[in-house]
Design a protein around this motif. Sequence first.
Motif, PDB file in Angstrom:
ATOM      1  N   GLU A 279      13.552 -23.835  14.300  1.00  0.00           N
ATOM      2  CA  GLU A 279      13.334 -25.334  14.193  1.00  0.00           C
ATOM      3  C   GLU A 279      12.998 -25.951  15.346  1.00  0.00           C
ATOM      4  O   GLU A 279      12.170 -27.121  15.459  1.00  0.00           O
ATOM      5  N   ILE A 280      13.692 -25.552  16.535  1.00  0.00           N
ATOM      6  CA  ILE A 280      13.344 -26.227  17.777  1.00  0.00           C
ATOM      7  C   ILE A 280      11.888 -25.842  18.333  1.00  0.00           C
ATOM      8  O   ILE A 280      11.068 -26.592  18.725  1.00  0.00           O
ATOM      9  N   VAL A 281      11.514 -24.709  18.073  1.00  0.00           N
ATOM     10  CA  VAL A 281      10.477 -23.954  18.554  1.00  0.00           C
ATOM     11  C   VAL A 281       9.215 -24.712  17.678  1.00  0.00           C
ATOM     12  O   VAL A 281       8.252 -24.993  18.222  1.00  0.00           O
ATOM     13  N   ARG A 282       9.526 -24.628  16.421  1.00  0.00           N
ATOM     14  CA  ARG A 282       8.508 -25.388  15.391  1.00  0.00           C
ATOM     15  C   ARG A 282       8.453 -26.690  15.761  1.00  0.00           C
ATOM     16  O   ARG A 282       7.206 -27.148  16.050  1.00  0.00           O
ATOM     17  N   GLY A 283       9.334 -27.357  15.858  1.00  0.00           N
ATOM     18  CA  GLY A 283       8.996 -28.915  16.277  1.00  0.00           C
ATOM     19  C   GLY A 283       8.543 -29.328  17.717  1.00  0.00           C
ATOM     20  O   GLY A 283       7.565 -30.169  17.910  1.00  0.00           O
ATOM     21  N   SER A 284       8.733 -28.465  18.428  1.00  0.00           N
ATOM     22  CA  SER A 284       8.189 -28.737  20.103  1.00  0.00           C
ATOM     23  C   SER A 284       6.779 -28.338  19.946  1.00  0.00           C
ATOM     24  O   SER A 284       6.113 -28.835  20.511  1.00  0.00           O
TER      25      SER A 284
END
Length: 393
Positions: A279-284
């Motif tokens: 989710e961190i990768v997706r949001g970034s």
Amino acid sequence: MSTQPVAPRRRRFLRSQRNRRLAIQAALAAAALLFLLYMVSRALTVDLGLGFLRAPAGFALSNEWMTNHRSTESRLDAYLIGVWNTIRLVVLAIICATVLGVIAGVARLSNNWLVNRLGLVYVETIRNTPVLVQIIFWWLAVFLTMPPIATGRAMFETVWFSNRGIAVPWAAQRGDLAVVWVALLLASVVAAVWVRRRRVRLEDATGQIAHPNRWGALTFLGLAAVTFLATGMPYGIEVPEVLISGANIQRYQGGLTLTPQFAAVFVALTTYTGAFIAEIVRGSIQALPRGQGEAAEALGFTGYQRMTLIILPQALRIMIPALTNQYLNLTKNSSLAIVVGYSELFFVSSIIVNNAGHAVPMFALVIVTYQAMSLLISVGMNALNDRVRLATR
């Protein structure tokens, strides 16, 4: 002349914002001082020495790797082995969770319906389940349900699967110059880094592609091979086998054995942390301007090139603070391995407390150890953050 009464001195004092701030700070400082004095007075009544760690441990340890603890060795040696077990678990889980999280995060943005939904199911299922439940699930429902070692399965007679763990081929020392070769291998890494930097400078100076990564890798591999042959090949591959000892006790001999305890904790921490990293990768990635990907596509970049050369390097600046938190959470969650009997530092410390007492100094040492590991991770991630962030003038 004004006939209004003069405000009391205390009221005039509190009307000043500066004075109110000073009063609040003084009250907080007094409360902290009283708490500190109370803790010091309590500590004076407790034996905080660590001399009890010099006594023989009196217990054996399982899940060892590169160590061989005996019950006659000191409790400090047992504690250090627990620290080592924690470190190797955390390092491997951080690496694998990062790779898994990046793959799952990119999959969540895929235009392929099946890939996108698989990423969604993984993230929502794992992220919303307690990590303790996942550790027990992997231990009881997966690794302990494998066949007994007597009827265990082997893949090509080299990789063994059973409820005793997974045994795989591993490097084994076969010469007296093993330490020398390891030192030369570290020197090869330094030489490869130096060659890569030289190629980068040449590329910047001439504007021509100098392939710094390729030359750095070739330098390392070449020096590693030459030094390996020059030292008489001090390492070789050892294939595991099932050994039958007295009373028909069967166990693995040779190679590397991944015990069910280590495997369960490792898989649970990796998948759990990987879901949050996804989710961190997706949001970034979604935080980046859409024009970045569109410009790369207009220049003829492939999807893989757009993601690895344009999008992920820029998104990394946004990811790092959140990734740091996840790495720290993984380090602290490793203490949950006590529920399956993995010999990490919290498990070993609990055994020492049960055998010798001295709970306060022992757990104070545990706190300091976790603090040291967490600060080391924070320093490394902050250094990486300083390296990749945009320069401001």
